[in-house]
Design a protein around this motif. Structure first.
Motif, PDB file in Angstrom:
ATOM      1  N   ALA A  46       1.687  -9.028  -0.103  1.00 30.86           N
ATOM      2  CA  ALA A  46       1.231  -8.492   1.177  1.00 30.86           C
ATOM      3  C   ALA A  46      -0.101  -9.117   1.584  1.00 30.86           C
ATOM      4  CB  ALA A  46       1.095  -6.974   1.103  1.00 30.86           C
TER       5      ALA A  46
ATOM      6  N   VAL B  39      -1.541  -4.396   4.095  1.00 32.33           N
ATOM      7  CA  VAL B  39      -2.113  -3.183   3.508  1.00 32.33           C
ATOM      8  C   VAL B  39      -3.574  -3.061   3.938  1.00 32.33           C
ATOM      9  CG1 VAL B  39      -2.760  -1.996   1.368  1.00 32.33           C
ATOM     10  CG2 VAL B  39      -0.592  -3.234   1.501  1.00 32.33           C
TER      11      VAL B  39
ATOM     12  N   ILE C 160      -3.326  -7.332  -3.877  1.00 29.13           N
ATOM     13  CA  ILE C 160      -2.407  -7.144  -2.746  1.00 29.13           C
ATOM     14  C   ILE C 160      -1.682  -8.448  -2.438  1.00 29.13           C
ATOM     15  CG2 ILE C 160      -2.364  -6.763  -0.235  1.00 29.13           C
ATOM     16  CD1 ILE C 160      -4.457  -4.539  -0.761  1.00 29.13           C
ATOM     17  N   ARG C 161      -2.404  -9.559  -2.445  1.00 25.78           N
ATOM     18  CA  ARG C 161      -1.758 -10.857  -2.198  1.00 25.78           C
ATOM     19  C   ARG C 161      -0.759 -11.202  -3.304  1.00 25.78           C
ATOM     20  NH1 ARG C 161      -3.919 -13.434   2.058  1.00 25.78           N
ATOM     21  NH2 ARG C 161      -6.059 -12.942   2.688  1.00 25.78           N
TER      22      ARG C 161
ATOM     23  N   LYS D 153      -1.682  -2.185  -5.811  1.00 26.47           N
ATOM     24  CA  LYS D 153      -0.412  -2.790  -6.221  1.00 26.47           C
ATOM     25  C   LYS D 153       0.775  -2.026  -5.634  1.00 26.47           C
ATOM     26  CE  LYS D 153       2.289  -4.001 -10.346  1.00 26.47           C
ATOM     27  NZ  LYS D 153       2.284  -4.010 -11.835  1.00 26.47           N
TER      28      LYS D 153
ATOM     29  N   ALA E 225       1.027  -2.502  -1.810  1.00 25.26           N
ATOM     30  CA  ALA E 225       1.553  -3.813  -1.449  1.00 25.26           C
ATOM     31  C   ALA E 225       3.062  -3.882  -1.678  1.00 25.26           C
ATOM     32  CB  ALA E 225       0.856  -4.903  -2.269  1.00 25.26           C
ATOM     33  N   GLN E 226       3.524  -3.351  -2.804  1.00 25.46           N
ATOM     34  CA  GLN E 226       4.962  -3.340  -3.077  1.00 25.46           C
ATOM     35  C   GLN E 226       5.721  -2.517  -2.050  1.00 25.46           C
ATOM     36  OE1 GLN E 226       4.819  -1.875  -7.103  1.00 25.46           O
ATOM     37  NE2 GLN E 226       4.668  -3.922  -8.006  1.00 25.46           N
TER      38      GLN E 226
ATOM     39  N   GLU F 105      -8.164  -7.181  -3.007  1.00 30.11           N
ATOM     40  CA  GLU F 105      -7.468  -8.054  -2.058  1.00 30.11           C
ATOM     41  C   GLU F 105      -6.548  -9.032  -2.791  1.00 30.11           C
ATOM     42  OE1 GLU F 105      -9.773  -9.936   0.949  1.00 30.11           O
ATOM     43  OE2 GLU F 105      -9.990  -8.040   2.071  1.00 30.11           O
TER      44      GLU F 105
ATOM     45  N   PRO G 276      -3.936  -8.416   2.740  1.00 29.09           N
ATOM     46  CA  PRO G 276      -4.943  -7.348   2.739  1.00 29.09           C
ATOM     47  C   PRO G 276      -5.718  -7.312   4.053  1.00 29.09           C
ATOM     48  CG  PRO G 276      -5.767  -9.240   1.522  1.00 29.09           C
ATOM     49  CD  PRO G 276      -4.366  -9.586   1.949  1.00 29.09           C
TER      50      PRO G 276
ATOM     51  N   ASN H 285       1.033  -9.329  -4.908  1.00 36.22           N
ATOM     52  CA  ASN H 285       2.223  -8.503  -4.770  1.00 36.22           C
ATOM     53  C   ASN H 285       2.899  -8.661  -3.411  1.00 36.22           C
ATOM     54  OD1 ASN H 285       2.646  -6.533  -7.252  1.00 36.22           O
ATOM     55  ND2 ASN H 285       0.435  -6.843  -6.997  1.00 36.22           N
TER      56      ASN H 285
END
Length: 305
Positions: free
Chosen positions: A54, A22, A49-50, A292, A295-296, A46, A56, A52
């Motif tokens: 993915a 992302v 994102i991690r 969020k 990332a999902q 960041e 960053p 979830n």
């Protein structure tokens, strides 16, 4: 690979292996809020994102290099430099690179650099759009042009409420950009969940968003996809109250002759001042929410590839 582009090794490996990534902009760090809150917020985005699933990739221009994926130290540097860093849109990139300068990327330039790096999904706060009074000032954000031509899905909380939202939607329609409401049929207005304006389609899950993006690529269509994700209910501000504040801020900007790339930072700062900081907290929470969902969606997209 672009000769001016540096992709963080973790990001490069994830892209090469088809893992979820992302992109994140850096204007929110340098121009969005004061230090150290800007750095704390960027690092928390960041982390979300991690958490979830993915990777960053915060994007910026540093020392004339296009950076896809910043280190913690580079984020700290941008946060401390603040508004001394150029707010970099499309027109600024070649000059900043040629001069070996720094630039904080807007939605436009984040999309451009993400696309160069092979990143398909980008989370931000709100996009720019058609400013109020644009029928005489012609003040229209380059974000809309970029959405019309660059293949990146942008997850946001709608267009910034300081804009002319009906004209922004009309412009996006002209550019052929699909506007998808996440679990809503109505365009969110950044600080609030509703605007009274309809989106093109309602989409109800990250998997559905990923399928739309995958189909977009398979069809060979050009341009981006805009995902409008409403601010969480707990942080949504009263629409009448925030609109009155925005009207006051716009009037003051007109009086002071503020225009162009200075308009949005001025208006957001003025709204923050008038609301006693409530608008900044809302801004931070909607960015977390968008990170969020992005990332999902990236995880779901990776599973389709």
């Amino acid at each position: 690979m672009n000769q001016y582009l540096d992709v963080n090794p973790e990001v490069a490996q994830a892209v090469a292996q088809g893992k979820p990534v992302v992109a994140l902009e850096s204007t929110i760090i340098s121009h969005g809020m004061p230090y150290p809150q800007n750095v704390e917020t960027a690092l928390q985005v960041e982390r979300i994102i991690r958490e979830n699933g993915a990777v960053p990739a915060t994007i910026a221009v540093l020392g004339g290099r296009l950076k896809a994926g910043l280190t913690k130290e580079e984020i700290e540097y941008l946060g401390k430099q603040g508004q001394a860093v150029t707010k970099a849109s499309r027109r600024d990139l070649s000059v900043l690179v040629a001069q070996g300068a720094d630039g904080a990327t807007t939605v436009t330039t984040t999309m451009m650099i993400a696309h160069m790096a092979g990143i398909k999904i980008f989370a931000t706060g709100g996009i720019g759009g058609v400013h109020r009074g644009a029928e005489t000032t012609m003040d229209i954000s380059a974000d809309l042009e970029e959405l019309g031509q660059t293949d990146v899905m942008v997850v946001c909380a709608g267009a910034k409420a300081i804009l002319d939202l009906p004209l922004t939607l009309e412009y996006l329609e002209t550019k052929g950009v699909p506007v998808l409401g996440y679990q809503t049929k109505e365009l969110p207005a950044f600080y609030t969940r509703t605007s009274g304006l309809a989106v093109d389609y309602q989409v109800n899950s990250p998997e559905e968003l990923a399928k739309v993006l995958k189909t977009h690529h398979t069809l060979g269509l050009k341009g981006g996809i805009l995902v409008a994700n409403p601010i969480p209910q707990a942080y949504s501000m009263d629409a009448d109250a925030i609109n009155a504040v925005i009207d006051q801020a716009v009037a003051e900007a007109d009086e002071k002759g503020i225009h162009g790339k200075q308009t949005t930072p001025f208006l957001l700062a003025k709204v923050k001042e008038i609301t006693g900081g409530d608008s900044l907290e809302a801004n931070i929470q909607l960015v977390f929410n968008n990170a969020k969902l992005a990332a999902q969606t990236a995880v779901a997209y990776s599973a389709l590839s």
